[in-house]
Each structure stands twice: as structure tokens, then as C-alpha cells.
Design a protein around this motif. Structure first.
Motif, mmCIF file in Angstrom:
data_model
loop_
_atom_site.group_PDB
_atom_site.id
_atom_site.type_symbol
_atom_site.label_atom_id
_atom_site.label_comp_id
_atom_site.label_asym_id
_atom_site.label_seq_id
_atom_site.Cartn_x
_atom_site.Cartn_y
_atom_site.Cartn_z
ATOM 1 N N LEU B 262 59.447 30.965 42.376
ATOM 2 C CA LEU B 262 60.684 31.759 42.439
ATOM 3 C C LEU B 262 61.908 31.009 41.914
ATOM 4 O O LEU B 262 62.941 31.616 41.683
ATOM 5 C CB LEU B 262 60.939 32.211 43.884
ATOM 6 N N ASP B 286 54.810 36.367 37.153
ATOM 7 C CA ASP B 286 55.739 36.207 38.268
ATOM 8 C C ASP B 286 55.047 35.579 39.473
ATOM 9 O O ASP B 286 53.820 35.662 39.605
ATOM 10 C CB ASP B 286 56.207 37.608 38.712
ATOM 11 N N PHE B 287 55.858 35.043 40.377
ATOM 12 C CA PHE B 287 55.312 34.502 41.622
ATOM 13 C C PHE B 287 54.646 35.605 42.446
ATOM 14 O O PHE B 287 53.783 35.334 43.278
ATOM 15 C CB PHE B 287 56.423 33.833 42.427
ATOM 16 N N SER B 288 55.021 36.843 42.196
ATOM 17 C CA SER B 288 54.382 37.949 42.920
ATOM 18 C C SER B 288 52.898 38.066 42.552
ATOM 19 O O SER B 288 52.147 38.727 43.247
ATOM 20 C CB SER B 288 55.096 39.264 42.638
ATOM 21 N N GLU B 289 52.490 37.403 41.463
ATOM 22 C CA GLU B 289 51.086 37.419 41.033
ATOM 23 C C GLU B 289 50.345 36.173 41.498
ATOM 24 O O GLU B 289 49.227 35.924 41.063
ATOM 25 C CB GLU B 289 51.010 37.500 39.504
ATOM 26 N N ARG B 290 50.974 35.386 42.377
ATOM 27 C CA ARG B 290 50.352 34.156 42.881
ATOM 28 C C ARG B 290 49.037 34.472 43.598
ATOM 29 O O ARG B 290 48.798 35.624 43.964
ATOM 30 C CB ARG B 290 51.307 33.461 43.865
ATOM 31 N N ARG B 295 50.551 29.296 46.547
ATOM 32 C CA ARG B 295 51.009 30.013 47.741
ATOM 33 C C ARG B 295 51.505 29.050 48.807
ATOM 34 O O ARG B 295 52.468 29.342 49.521
ATOM 35 C CB ARG B 295 49.861 30.858 48.320
ATOM 36 N N GLN B 296 50.823 27.914 48.956
ATOM 37 C CA GLN B 296 51.255 26.931 49.965
ATOM 38 C C GLN B 296 52.328 26.001 49.401
ATOM 39 O O GLN B 296 53.355 25.770 50.041
ATOM 40 C CB GLN B 296 50.058 26.101 50.451
ATOM 41 N N SER B 299 55.562 27.808 49.225
ATOM 42 C CA SER B 299 55.997 28.656 50.338
ATOM 43 C C SER B 299 57.400 28.222 50.776
ATOM 44 O O SER B 299 57.807 27.090 50.526
ATOM 45 C CB SER B 299 54.988 28.588 51.480
ATOM 46 N N CYS C 361 54.145 26.190 55.276
ATOM 47 C CA CYS C 361 53.048 26.857 54.565
ATOM 48 C C CYS C 361 52.939 28.297 55.074
ATOM 49 O O CYS C 361 53.706 28.710 55.940
ATOM 50 C CB CYS C 361 51.716 26.134 54.750
ATOM 51 N N GLU C 362 52.008 29.033 54.508
ATOM 52 C CA GLU C 362 51.810 30.410 54.943
ATOM 53 C C GLU C 362 51.376 30.440 56.398
ATOM 54 O O GLU C 362 50.641 29.566 56.839
ATOM 55 C CB GLU C 362 50.734 31.086 54.094
ATOM 56 N N LYS C 385 50.538 43.554 50.648
ATOM 57 C CA LYS C 385 51.312 42.855 49.610
ATOM 58 C C LYS C 385 52.765 42.699 50.059
ATOM 59 O O LYS C 385 53.362 41.621 49.919
ATOM 60 C CB LYS C 385 51.229 43.659 48.314
ATOM 61 N N ASP C 389 54.567 39.200 50.644
ATOM 62 C CA ASP C 389 55.733 38.872 49.825
ATOM 63 C C ASP C 389 56.944 38.543 50.694
ATOM 64 O O ASP C 389 57.681 37.591 50.413
ATOM 65 C CB ASP C 389 56.057 40.021 48.866
ATOM 66 N N ALA C 392 56.626 35.185 51.786
ATOM 67 C CA ALA C 392 56.731 34.208 50.694
ATOM 68 C C ALA C 392 58.154 34.069 50.163
ATOM 69 O O ALA C 392 58.486 33.065 49.539
ATOM 70 C CB ALA C 392 55.799 34.616 49.551
ATOM 71 N N TYR C 393 59.013 35.080 50.379
ATOM 72 C CA TYR C 393 60.336 35.060 49.750
ATOM 73 C C TYR C 393 61.465 34.754 50.733
ATOM 74 O O TYR C 393 62.562 34.399 50.324
ATOM 75 C CB TYR C 393 60.638 36.408 49.077
ATOM 76 N N ARG C 398 68.092 32.845 50.591
ATOM 77 C CA ARG C 398 68.275 34.146 49.957
ATOM 78 C C ARG C 398 68.713 35.163 51.008
ATOM 79 O O ARG C 398 68.133 35.219 52.095
ATOM 80 C CB ARG C 398 66.965 34.649 49.359
#
Lengths: 432, 432, 432
Positions: B262, B286-290, B295-296, B299, C361-362, C385, C389, C392-393, C398
Motif C-alpha cells: 500500500l 494492487d495489494f488487494s491481490e495479495r 500478507r504478513q 500487515s 501480523c494477520e 474479502k 481488506d 489489512a488496510y 489512514r
């Protein structure tokens, strides 16, 4: 503009007088050229660097002078006579006086294949060598037989000369203008740059007895001259330079050009782009297209906020670096237009570089008779809009050029009109 | 490139040897795989996390091992034999040995509808369950009657194993590479990532006896492994990581892919984008396709400057997560190409990450015989341009990759050519 | 949305009641209007500025009141009767009672040429004057002869009144809403703004007994009122305002409009743009199109993070500033839609303005039964999803609106769905 400013009208005449002189990075021709400008602008003073002096990674070369040069065929017919055109001799040629076969002569002759009538401009500053330049057409017709080559030139310990001026303003912050004086008989590249620079210096002297900002002007031999100049003034310039322009090829009418540096937010670019926005045929070049002294002023460890200003940029017009770059290529009109661009920048800078509204909230324009008193559906004239927008955008942080950018983003407004309105608002003490 | 670097050529052979092993997030298959790589790169050392250990929000699971599994029809005909393909068993299945009706059996069978010949890859790590995977075609032909299901698996208190290596350079700043070793018999996803990672580790060991930067390599089970790794090394990695890549699906030839994080200014993305710019079929996600360990690593509270590097990205090729992702899908050529991308990045980083011109103003190239001595209209070769541009753009603040970005913005230049020229300028002491 | 919020449904009824009142920048009509709203929202309190008081560059004018006005022809026929429509009198007209020729009368009459049936809205606040407004059609039919003009108005030392409310939250950071109450009988411009503002104030009072952020509401006469308000509260507002909106023209259905300020990164714009992104006919106007109190709130030395929110923007619909801007132009549906936009912003702000993941982490979703336990090829639902997301964001830096921006960059997601999922994750203590 309401206030009548005096603008120099002799730019082309100066070019006529200077055109015949054989300039180089050192030597009498360059000194004569600098003296000519010093008479026009007595503020200009001479700086000399001795041959052999180290300037950063470079060494000031021996002073080169030349009296005469030609090629003579055994039939006595002469070619490449220096007296006819100083481009005939490779600039900085070492002296020579010897007989030579045609075969060997041809190895020392340079022509310009793209235009067979043109004599090219060739130099050999940093390796001792000699040569002649002629048109491809003439070269083809050289008769067979023996030749004599004569170059009556000399090298001596001397000086590399620079003229510069610093107009000290109320503020130490400087605006910098540089151009170069090392080119022999070519007009656009490069008499136009020095001539416009001197026109601007006179413009400021004539119209601003006391300036707010400081203005620095430098007339240097290209490359070695700007390097030498920086070797002396870099610290001050690094601290004080607000923005500046390297001036080159300002005498033709085909385009306006900006050569950007690598700093995408450079004030110099923004300013020039703002005032040239409406010009037809505005061309913006990347720093990868650099070629003049912006190479030094913007080199990594110097990194001054300078960009290049040209009409048709060097290298982008067919006559460039040939005998066809002569007095027919330039005009007083174009030189003056170029000068006016720079003069307008100075006018705005001196009026208010960072204009700031003097009230909290909008000022009451009605009480100052600066607004239609009857608010109705027909009070939205362009003039009133300009007034209200200046009052809304001048926050003391944006430069006047950023304000102009916002004002003119979606619609064309005459920049002199903006100047006049801003001046009026400053007189009314609404903006400072 | 002038200097001949040694690049590993056995990448595909390693895949052949590793392909049959049944890997999971724990267990003997994974340990065997790590041992294999530790033999190739003795710098790799083992880290163990005990079952039940808390790692951030997670707990290390029991170690899972499996000897055998099958479905047997009352006719004695066997299906889903583990010995034929370890994908037949849902990964992490609990042991089972019982008779079952066809109706109930069908509830425990997974197929892949999009390709009826493919056995899908299914896992159940975090809920005790069991199941079998087979092709849709086989499922349809299952005879009526009674069945026996056998899964000879076990859970025990054991360890989750990770191999990692840290090459300590002159600087503490680290470049990080991670891939994962938990997938059973699939080739592109995921033997290609670990294999290219090990190829790169060997490349650095072979070619750089002493590195300038530090290099960190991690081979982990996906998700729980990267979380466990971060639970131990996060502080150091947060402080030192300059950039890094999660490596996955690097063995096919159809594309080059970057999975962004991101942070729009992330150095990892910029670098990978710079070196992949000319590749045909470059895809930026995009990060949305991770989907992998980015992912870790990316994060919110970890936020390392990592992005994902793939050829055809996981999920984007039809064979993904099925038995069709086999050794035919990948090639040594593709694996080597992927390795070369990373090797080139290392080469530039080691040559000069932030190259800086060593002179004020332009250097005098003539005196070093690095410039045509006769300035004329024909001195603008592409090679000379590259030399002059490197000298003009390397300011010590821009990374070499930003410099390459500027150089290649408008024209294609071979990156190895840039490497050679930069190396030459460093040897000439003009850039450091 | 899962949690049922109470939203005001009487917006149009309020307009019906307020429409007939003759408002101006001072006077009884405005006071009556403010009292009306103070009954609806007792949190609103009155602030008074005395005639003659200096507020920045301005002076609070005398209080203007009007009882009656008309034009009477010698035949006794009356025109421009104030009692029929208060737009007939130029707002802030001085008293007059005299006989006049038709010729001179015509000089004091204003019409609207673009629509000959419409009575225009005209004011003369800052110069003593008087006049009448009528339709172009009526003007054309004015009989010849003598006329009497009567305006029974008065000026007195009085007050300029403002109503405001500050809901103090746990945090001092404020969100600001402003609208204006100086327009006589027009509906969209401007009863819609004050009415929606009061609907929002009730919404917050009804649904949030204790708010996290503070909320400031101001009902002011345009220009002089916002200037007076700023003269008292500027310091606090400058320190505390997080974002805010000037509300105007919120009752029609043809568009949604944002009037940007000059700060390209302004949070107000970003937030409004985020929640309006999917609206059909969303129009974004430059600050050069400003016209309401954003002129003061965003003036250079005030520079609050405010932008304008309208449906069809003032000046952009044909009925603007005429008698055609009446109760038929607006609807309860449109008023409520506008309120819902603002209510949704408040809902997100109160839920979590800067949501932050609570794990390194997640998080392990499986152990919380928030994830399909069997990882296979069909676990990629849109709901899952969205959950992944958000986790993740949401990094705590933000704003929730930036998170929504990222979430909805490439695909449409219902904002109430995002609200519900975020609320669920907060309840699960995964986000705070």
C-alpha cells in the motif's frame, strides 16, 4: 501595464556590432566583447582567471589568439580565409605554416553534410590540434595539386575573462541570469543570450533604482567559464539563489523553449512555465536535452535552481552551429520579446514575490468603492472576478507565479492585467 | 556484463528432487526439504518453534505426519492413493480408518470443477478434519457400494521448522528474500520460489566474498511460518530492512508480476519495476491481490518495505493449486531468468546503491581520454550520452534504480550496459 | 446498517413553516428563524453582535426591519406588494414614501431577463438605497402615469444574531457545519442548508448520547455573519477543526456537488468525495467557483479545512436567486438524502476515525470462527474479502475514509456494508 517602463531597443544593433568578432573561451575577441557590454552596463565588472589555475576538476587553458589563416593552392588561389569568416578555422587551432598534399589536407577539413552550403563550427579546446571548416560544396571543388596551410595563431599564459554584476537589493536572495560569450561569428547561438541579458540588466537599472531582491548577471565562456565562476561564487550562490535562467538562443521567432532540470518542483521552471504558458509553440525539454551551462549550474553537487530559456533551442534548428546562424536568423522583435518575458518576471518579483492578503476573512470592498454596491445577478465581470480571486489566493506562502498558475488554470488572462490589478490591491493596502 | 558472474544452473534439477516430497506447515516432508537446501547453502541455519508456542495472535500447531492414505471400495479397488499423489489427501487430515457409505464418502471428497482432470490442493490446518481430493472425472465414476477410508496420519508435539541465513555486509541495512516450503507436490507454487531463493543465495556467496549490504533469506511455511519468523526477528528487520521480496511462482514463462504493497513510494516496488520495465507482459497487481506472505510482511503493524515477485501470479494461471501445477509447467530457463532479475538487483546494489559524482561541476572527460577531443556535430553517440547522463544524475541521494528510471524514461537502454558504464565510472573515480 | 439510527423526517415541514418569513442579515425575520431552530435543537444558543461593532475588516450594520412596501399607480392599482412576496423589495432598502414619475420608477426596478416570469432577489446591504423587484413581464405592462412608492422599513441600533451549538465530545477535535439564514422567501437557497444542518444536529443528539469527536454547528447570516462568528471563535476553530462543510442548496435532486478549497489534500474534500463517489451526477467545483461562506472559512488568513456541499450548486440551476426557487423545487426525499450523506460521515467518524488493527501480523480468524476452516479454491467471497481488506488496510494512520477509498478504488462496495463489517471487527476487538 499602467506604469510605463523603459525597455532597451538596441538589442539587434548590438548584435551587428559584435557579430564580426572572433570569440573563443579565451583571447582578445572575448575580451573585446566583454568590454563592449561593460560600456553599456557599467555595473559589469571583470573577473580574470590565470592560465593554469585549477577550477574544480578543470584547468584554465592558455590564452588563444589568432591573426590570420587560410589554405592556399599552388595556383595561389586561397580557401578558408579567416578574414572572410572566422568559422573557417577550427577554434583553438595551434599555429601551422606548411605545405601539404591534398590527400592530407582533406583529413583536416570539416564540413556539414546536412547542408552543403554551410560552414560548420568546430572547436578543439582540450587537445592541441588544427583544422579548417568549409562547406561541403567548396570541398568537392578543391582542385588537385599541392597546398599550403597557414594558421597564424598563438598560445600564451594569459587569462580567462568573465564579466559579472550583482545588483544588491533589500534582500540577499538572488535571481541569477547567465549567458556565454565564447562563440565566434554566429548570431542566435550566441549573441542573442548575452544581448538579452544586457538588455535585462539595463531594464532593471533604468526602472528600479532600488530593488527588493538581488540580481546576479554573468557573462562567461561556456563550460570552463561557468565552472570558473562557480569555483569562486558557489557558496554565496548556493545560499542565496532563489531561481535563475541560463540564456541561450533567444533571437529567433519559431518557438519558446524551457530546458528543465531534474528537480520537478524547481521554482525556475514553474515561473518560466507560468509566464510562457500562452505562447504558441512552447516547448518543454527534459534535462536529458541539456547542452549549455545548465550542465554546470545543475550538476549533482552544484544543483542550483536554474533552468534554460531559449526560443528555438540549441540543436533544434537547422542553422545551429554553422555559418547559417547569422544576423538574418534573428530580429530585434524576437530579441525584445525574449527580453520582455524576463522583464515581466522581474516586474512581478519586485511588485510582490509572495503576496499576502492583509485582512482576516475577505476585505469589505464596498466601503472602499471597489465593489458594485448592489449585489444582484449581473456583478460577475471578469475584472471583479480577478480582483476577488487575487484576494482569495494571495496567502503569503504561494509565490505570485503560483497564484497566476491557479488564476490561469482554466482561462486565459492577460498577465499585464494581473500585474495592474495586483499593484492596485497593493496600493489599496489590501495585499502586501 | 564485463565481469563474468557465476550463476546457478541446477534450479530445475533441484525441483525434480524435491517434487515428490509431501510438505506441509510442519512435519518430516518440510524438514527434509529444508535439509536439502541447507546442504546446497550451508549458510542456512534451522530455527524451531515448538508446538503450542504462541506467535503473535497464533499458536504453533502440532506436528503432522502421514505415512499412507487411500479409499478402498468393497471390490478392493483403491482410489486416492497417497503413494500415487500426495494431493489426494486433504493436508493436515486427522487419522481415520473406517467403513463408510458412498453417500457419506462423497461429502469428504473435493474436486476441481473448472478442470475435471485435476486433483485440487486442499488444506485444513486450523480445524481437525479429514478428506480426500480427486479429479471430478474420477469422482463421477466411483462405483456404488461400501467403502473403507484410511488415513494413516499423526499429530504430535513437535516443531515448526524454518531455515534462514543472514549474510552480514559492511552495512547493517538488509535486503530480504522470503519464500515458502509448505506445499506438497506442486512445482510452480511452490518449489520455484525456494529454488530461486537458494539460487540467489549461492549467487551472492559465489560472487561476493564480502558484501556491502546485508542479505537476509527465509524459507518458511506460509502464514504461520512468516508470523513465527517475524515474532523473532521483527525488531531487527524493522530497523534494518531496506527493501525485499516475497518470492512465489517464479518458474513459468508467461508473465512477470509485481504485487505492490500500500505504500505507493515503496523502494521494493520501484526497484522491481525499474528492472522489469522492458519485460513483455509485465503485470502490476494492487495489494488487494495479495495472497502469499506479503500478507504478513506488509500487515498494518509490521509494514516492512516488501513486495511480491512472481512470473504468472498465484491464482492467475489455470493450473494453480491443482495437480496440473507439475514439473511440466516450469523450466530451467524460466527459473534462471527469474534468478537473473534478482541477481541484477544485487549487482547494482553492491556496485553502488546511491552513486554520487565525485567532482563539483562536470568532470573534465577530455583529460582522461573519455571524450572525443574535437567538439563537433557528430559527438552525440548513445554511449557518450549514457556516460554524460550518469555523471549528471548520480547525486548521492537518488538510488541507482531511480537514476536508471530517469535514464530509461524515454528510451530503452540495456541494463547491463548501464551496469558496465557505472562500473567504469567508479573505476575512474568519477563516481563513488 | 444493522443498528437502527433515528433520522429526522420533518425537514420539508420545517421549510414550509419558515418559507414565508422575510429574512435578511439582521432583523426580526432572521431572529424568528433562529428561534424556530432553537426550539427544535435546544442545544443551539444565540450570540449577538451589536450594530457598529467591528468584526475584522467589517462593521456590523444597523438592524433592518420592514413592515410593508408597495408601488401604487395613480389608478390605485398596486404592484410589488411586500405582503405577496418579500422578494419584491430590494433587501435592506431604506424607507421611502414619495410620488415618482414612471420614468424614475423604472430606474429603481430590477427584473430577471433570463426568465420573464421570475422576480429576482436583490440586496443592497452596504450602501443606503432602495428598490423594487418584479418580473420582466409585469414591468412591461406597467401603466403610464404617476406612481407612489412606499417602503415602510427602518434602521436602528440593534444586533446581528447567530445561533450555534458545540457538542463536546471526548476529543477536542471538532467537525464543523455551517449554513446561512439571511435569505428571504427562497427554498433551496436557502432553507435547505439550515434545515439539513438542524436535522444533523438532531441526528447526533438522538443517536450519540456521548460523542467521541466534538461537533460545531453555526447558523449565520451569510458573509457578515460568518466573519463575525470567526472573529469570536477563530482561534479555537483553527486549533481544533478536523474538517467541516458549508451547507447550501441541499434540497433538489439533480446533482451532488462539492466545492473544493485550494488545499488539494484537504480532508473535507477527501471525505465528501469518498462518500459521494457513487452518486450519479457528482460534480466537483474548483475554489474559483466558490460563492457562499467557504469564501470566509477558506480565505487566506483563515484557511480552515472546510469545503462546500450542495446538490445543484448555487448559481448552477435556473431558479437560483429568484422567486422560482420555491417549495416546489425541493422535496423531503432530497433533503433527507443530503442529511444521510452527512449522517453517514458522522457514523464512520464516531465508529473509528483512524481504525487500527490490534494484532501483529494477520489475526487468526479461524480460531474466532470468522473464516472458512477449509482453505480451498472457493473461499474468496466478497464478504470475506472485505473483512480481510479491512484488517489489512486499517493501520491507525489512514482515516477510515482513506481506507474506504482504497477498498472502493476498483469496485463498488455498499458503504453501509463497510460500516457493518468495521463495527463487527471492532466488536471482535480486532480493530480499535
Amino acid at each position: 501595464m499602467n506604469d510605463k517602463k523603459i525597455i532597451e531597443n538596441n538589442l539587434y544593433n548590438w548584435c551587428i556590432k559584435l557579430f564580426p568578432i572572433c570569440r573563443s573561451i579565451t583571447g582578445l575577441g572575448t575580451k573585446k566583447t566583454l568590454s563592449f557590454f561593460e560600456k553599456i552596463n557599467p555595473k559589469l565588472t571583470r573577473i580574470k582567471f590565470k592560465s593554469g589555475q585549477k577550477v574544480f576538476d578543470w584547468v584554465v587553458p592558455y590564452e588563444w589568439n589568432i591573426n590570420n589563416a587560410y589554405i592556399q593552392h599552388s595556383s595561389k588561389k586561397k580557401f578558408c580565409e579567416f578574414k572572410n569568416n572566422n568559422l573557417h578555422v577550427v577554434n583553438y587551432s595551434e599555429p601551422v605554416n606548411s605545405n601539404i598534399t591534398k590527400e592530407n589536407l582533406l583529413k583536416k577539413i570539416y564540413t556539414y553534410k546536412k547542408n552543403k552550403k554551410a560552414i560548420p563550427y568546430v572547436t578543439s579546446y582540450y587537445k592541441k590540434d588544427w583544422g579548417f571548416c568549409m562547406s561541403e560544396n567548396t570541398k568537392k571543388k578543391l582542385p588537385n595539386g599541392k597546398y599550403k596551410v597557414v594558421i597564424d595563431s598563438s598560445f600564451k599564459k594569459g587569462t580567462l575573462d568573465i564579466s559579472h554584476a550583482l545588483i544588491k537589493g533589500m534582500q540577499k536572495k538572488e535571481i541569477f541570469f547567465s549567458s556565454y560569450v565564447c562563440h565566434p561569428s554566429m548570431a542566435n547561438n550566441e549573441l542573442s543570450g548575452p544581448v538579452v541579458l544586457n538588455g535585462l540588466l539595463k531594464y532593471i537599472e533604468n526602472n528600479y533604482p532600488k530593488t527588493n531582491f538581488s540580481y546576479r548577471f554573468a557573462l562567461v565562456p561556456e563550460t570552463i567559464g561557468s565552472i570558473a565562476y562557480l569555483s569562486r561564487f558557489f557558496r554565496t550562490m548556493k545560499k542565496n539563489t532563489l531561481f535563475g535562467f541560463n540564456l541561450s538562443c533567444l533571437g529567433d521567432s519559431k518557438a519558446y523553449s524551457i530546458i528543465r532540470n531534474l528537480n520537478q518542483n524547481c521554482l525556475s521552471f514553474k515561473i518560466l512555465n507560468t509566464v510562457l504558458r500562452y505562447k504558441k509553440n512552447l516547448k518543454i525539454y527534459d534535462f536529458s536535452e541539456r547542452g549549455s551551462d545548465e550542465r554546470q549550474y545543475c550538476s549533482p553537487n552544484v544543483n542550483l535552481p536554474i533552468c534554460g530559456f531559449s526560443r528555438s533551442k540549441f540543436g533544434e534548428y537547422p542553422e545551429y552551429h554553422t555559418s547559417l546562424d547569422n544576423l538574418n536568423l534573428i530580429s530585434n522583435k524576437s530579441l525584445k520579446e525574449s527580453l520582455q518575458v524576463l522583464a515581466l518576471i522581474v516586474d512581478f518579483v519586485e511588485l510582490s514575490m509572495f503576496p499576502k492578503l492583509q485582512t482576516f476573512c475577505e476585505p469589505n470592498l464596498s466601503k472602499r468603492n471597489m465593489y458594485p454596491t448592489l449585489s444582484s445577478y449581473n456583478t460577475k465581470s471578469a475584472d471583479l472576478k480577478l480582483r476577488k480571486d487575487l484576494l482569495a489566493y494571495c496567502d503569503g506562502n504561494r509565490s505570485i507565479f503560483e497564484v497566476i498558475d491557479i488564476l490561469t488554470k482554466n482561462k486565459k488572462i492577460d498577465l499585464y492585467k494581473i500585474y495592474d490589478e495586483l499593484k492596485f490591491l497593493i496600493q489599496k493596502k489590501l495585499i502586501k
